[in-house]
Motif scaffolding. Structure first.
Motif, mmCIF file in Angstrom:
data_model
loop_
_atom_site.group_PDB
_atom_site.id
_atom_site.type_symbol
_atom_site.label_atom_id
_atom_site.label_comp_id
_atom_site.label_asym_id
_atom_site.label_seq_id
_atom_site.Cartn_x
_atom_site.Cartn_y
_atom_site.Cartn_z
ATOM 1 N N VAL A 486 0.805 -1.230 0.000
ATOM 2 C CA VAL A 486 0.000 0.000 0.000
ATOM 3 C C VAL A 486 0.833 1.273 0.000
ATOM 4 C CG1 VAL A 486 -1.941 -1.146 1.150
ATOM 5 C CG2 VAL A 486 -0.180 -0.010 2.532
ATOM 6 N N GLY A 487 2.150 1.160 -0.088
ATOM 7 C CA GLY A 487 2.995 2.350 -0.010
ATOM 8 C C GLY A 487 2.709 3.358 -1.105
ATOM 9 N N ASP A 488 2.671 2.904 -2.354
ATOM 10 C CA ASP A 488 2.409 3.811 -3.473
ATOM 11 C C ASP A 488 1.017 4.426 -3.352
ATOM 12 O OD1 ASP A 488 4.897 3.259 -4.479
ATOM 13 O OD2 ASP A 488 4.178 1.819 -5.981
ATOM 14 N N LEU A 489 0.062 3.612 -2.948
ATOM 15 C CA LEU A 489 -1.316 4.096 -2.800
ATOM 16 C C LEU A 489 -1.391 5.216 -1.765
ATOM 17 C CD1 LEU A 489 -4.357 3.810 -3.363
ATOM 18 C CD2 LEU A 489 -4.417 2.022 -1.604
ATOM 19 N N LEU A 490 -0.770 5.014 -0.631
ATOM 20 C CA LEU A 490 -0.812 6.027 0.422
ATOM 21 C C LEU A 490 -0.090 7.306 0.016
ATOM 22 C CD1 LEU A 490 -0.291 3.734 3.536
ATOM 23 C CD2 LEU A 490 -2.246 5.251 3.157
ATOM 24 N N ASP A 491 0.913 7.177 -0.839
ATOM 25 C CA ASP A 491 1.626 8.360 -1.316
ATOM 26 C C ASP A 491 0.798 9.149 -2.324
ATOM 27 O OD1 ASP A 491 3.832 7.793 0.240
ATOM 28 O OD2 ASP A 491 4.908 6.751 -1.373
ATOM 29 N N GLU A 492 -0.070 8.445 -3.061
ATOM 30 C CA GLU A 492 -0.743 9.075 -4.203
ATOM 31 C C GLU A 492 -2.113 9.637 -3.885
ATOM 32 O OE1 GLU A 492 -0.755 5.889 -6.977
ATOM 33 O OE2 GLU A 492 1.426 5.974 -7.356
ATOM 34 N N VAL A 493 -2.890 8.991 -3.020
ATOM 35 C CA VAL A 493 -4.275 9.443 -2.810
ATOM 36 C C VAL A 493 -4.302 10.825 -2.167
ATOM 37 C CG1 VAL A 493 -5.266 7.136 -2.699
ATOM 38 C CG2 VAL A 493 -4.388 8.184 -0.608
ATOM 39 N N PRO A 494 -5.237 11.695 -2.595
ATOM 40 C CA PRO A 494 -5.281 13.048 -2.054
ATOM 41 C C PRO A 494 -5.945 13.164 -0.695
ATOM 42 C CG PRO A 494 -6.973 12.773 -3.722
ATOM 43 C CD PRO A 494 -6.166 11.511 -3.729
ATOM 44 N N ASP A 495 -6.839 12.232 -0.368
ATOM 45 C CA ASP A 495 -7.552 12.324 0.905
ATOM 46 C C ASP A 495 -8.033 10.939 1.318
ATOM 47 O OD1 ASP A 495 -9.889 11.787 -0.632
ATOM 48 O OD2 ASP A 495 -10.151 13.928 -1.009
ATOM 49 N N VAL A 496 -8.651 10.878 2.496
ATOM 50 C CA VAL A 496 -9.043 9.584 3.036
ATOM 51 C C VAL A 496 -10.189 8.971 2.248
ATOM 52 C CG1 VAL A 496 -10.736 10.400 4.748
ATOM 53 C CG2 VAL A 496 -9.377 8.350 5.220
ATOM 54 N N ALA A 497 -11.055 9.800 1.659
ATOM 55 C CA ALA A 497 -12.141 9.272 0.835
ATOM 56 C C ALA A 497 -11.578 8.520 -0.367
ATOM 57 C CB ALA A 497 -13.055 10.404 0.383
#
Length: 510
Positions: A486-497
């Motif tokens: 999930v590292g790339d995902l957590l770096d890329e998403v703009p917000d928790v939604a």
């Protein structure tokens, strides 16, 4: 498997207020947690921990203790008043938990997969507590903390280890084969204490701080009738796959080598038990009494009597576990793996020194290092073990402050074998391990602090802006939610939604 498994350390710190021996320790502990939390923009509230999956009264022997007969200290799943400062609770960006555990501030490390990782994030906890003390020093007389397990006046507080095991392993086998190991293990990883007996009423020096406080072989309790093998069955993971072995018999270690051996050798013995590879039954007669006899003998010459009539010293018994582990590793081909080889090398080195002359292990073993310092004071000032000066030195040894704690001063002088670079420890104060679900927990708290409502070992609850409902992300598999997943995902998403939507689309890899 070798030494690799999900593990972690929980450390309760001794606490005092200079000049005020009767100050309420729960209030003081709350001040410690809130001081650190406030400095890092975290609200230290009881409600920040998710208690939904906690079951502190479930017993591994197949039953559950009734709440009406449980000691209040066992009811760790009760919320209480969310605004009560004595119930302060923080989840940190490194994946750890910092909270008030009854009368002590406790740092529970994030989940790691190696003994070296456990030592690293345990030492990070020392820096967390050191910072809290420094911040409270601005309000004299200031609160102070000690990484120890006994106050010398009859009170003991725990340093607990946690190891994830296969649920299929028979609990009776764990009890049978782990009890002798725990009885003897203290000679490698005890932290030493001035005084014999629970309230140090008899003069002398002993190997371990906790041994005198244990009363039974097996049981559920942790604060009274303390058992060598704790039966709490609360896996914080998929229950039909995993068992979390909750170990309450260890001391708080300062020495890297002793701490590494505490976690590493235990993991190797658990591997033997899970594999059915224990080839020598080392069952000890009268394990509780023997535990205390070994602790009271710094010469390490006390003989344990085994059920089959053999008599061995604690070191000789540990050699048998070492030999069985060595044979297992040769059979599986895992002996050359880096972390496993490191533990085996130090295990052999320390046992060799303890067998030849325990005092030669002063660079690696806490109780030996402390005894060396205490004996120097005794010789110079002609002191008996009853001297208040020696008891004061014992307490000062574990002071978390770098300029006051004797261990910290000696460490700075190069008196101990250091395994973990200081830079790694500093990073671990804020950064989570990358190979367990602690990564997802810690990174969520770092990226979306306003949206994380609560967290626990196996879940995160978030509030999505613009929606009235809370969303709970389960994390029942400890080896998911890693940086690789999930590292790339957590770096890329703009917000928790966006995070929740991406997790749903990916089949919830957390």
């Amino acid at each position: 498997m070798g030494v690799h498994r999900v593990m972690g350390i929980e450390t309760e710190y001794g606490i005092s207020l200079p000049g005020a021996p009767h100050a309420n320790p729960m209030v003081l502990s709350g001040q410690v947690v809130t001081a650190y939390a406030a400095a890092h923009g975290i609200r230290a509230a009881r409600g920040s921990w998710d208690y939904a999956d906690e079951a502190p009264l479930r017993d591994a022997r197949g039953f559950e203790m009734g709440r009406g007969v449980a000691h209040p200290s066992q009811l760790t799943d009760e919320w209480g008043d969310g605004d009560d400062p004595t119930l302060a609770n923080v989840v940190l960006t490194n994946g750890a938990r910092l909270y008030v555990d009854h009368a002590h501030p406790e740092y529970s490390s994030p989940e790691v997969t190696t003994p070296r990782g456990a030592v690293t994030w345990d030492r990070a906890g020392e820096l967390v507590m050191r910072e809290a003390v420094a911040r409270l020093a601005a309000s004299p007389p200031g609160v102070n903390l000690y990484k120890n397990n006994a106050d010398g006046k009859g009170a003991s507080y725990g340093t607990h280890e946690n190891y994830l095991m296969r649920r299929s392993t028979a609990f009776a086998d764990i009890v049978r084969h782990l009890t002798p190991f725990f009885v003897a293990r203290q000679v490698m990883c005890g932290s030493g204490r001035v005084g014999l007996g629970t309230d140090s009423q008899r003069p002398g020096y002993q190997i371990a701080q906790r041994s005198d406080f244990f009363e039974v072989e097996v049981g559920l309790e942790t604060t009274l009738k303390r058992p060598i093998i704790n039966t709490r069955d609360e896996p914080h993971a998929t229950a039909d796959r995993y068992r979390r072995l909750h170990v309450i018999i260890g001391d708080a270690n300062h020495c890297d080598v002793a701490n590494l051996l505490k976690l590493g050798t235990t993991s190797l013995v658990l591997d033997l038990i899970e594999a059915g590879a224990v080839t020598d039954d080392l069952t000890v007669r009268h394990p509780v009494a023997t535990l205390q006899e070994i602790s009271h003998d710094p010469s390490c010459t006390t003989l344990l009597e085994l059920a089959d009539g053999r008599k061995l010293t604690a070191v000789q018994l540990l050699w048998r576990y070492f030999e069985m582990s060595q044979a297992r590793l040769e059979a599986t081909g895992e002996g050359g793996e880096q972390h496993t080889a490191e533990v085996m090398t130090w295990w052999q080195d320390v046992l060799t020194k303890l067998e030849r002359d325990p005092m030669t292990a002063a660079r690696e073993v806490d109780w030996v290092a402390k005894l060396q310092v205490l004996q120097a004071y005794r010789d110079r000032e002609m002191l008996e073990w009853t001297s208040p000066k020696l008891k004061a030195i014992d307490i000062q040894w574990s002071d978390v402050r770098p300029d006051k704690g004797l261990f910290n001063k000696l460490r700075a002088a190069g008196r101990f074998t250091e395994l973990i670079p200081e830079g790694d420890v500093l990073r671990a104060v804020t950064a989570p391990p990358e190979d367990t679900r602690a990564y997802f927990r810690g990174r969520c708290l770092a990226r979306f602090p306003e949206s994380v409502v609560a967290a626990s070992w196996d879940s995160i609850i978030v509030e999505i802006p613009g929606r009235r409902a809370l969303h709970r992300v389960p994390m029942m598999e400890p080896l998911r939610g890693t940086r690789a997943a999930v590292g790339d995902l957590l770096d890329e998403v703009p917000d928790v939604a966006a995070l929740i939507a991406a997790l749903a689309a990916a089949g919830d890899p957390a």
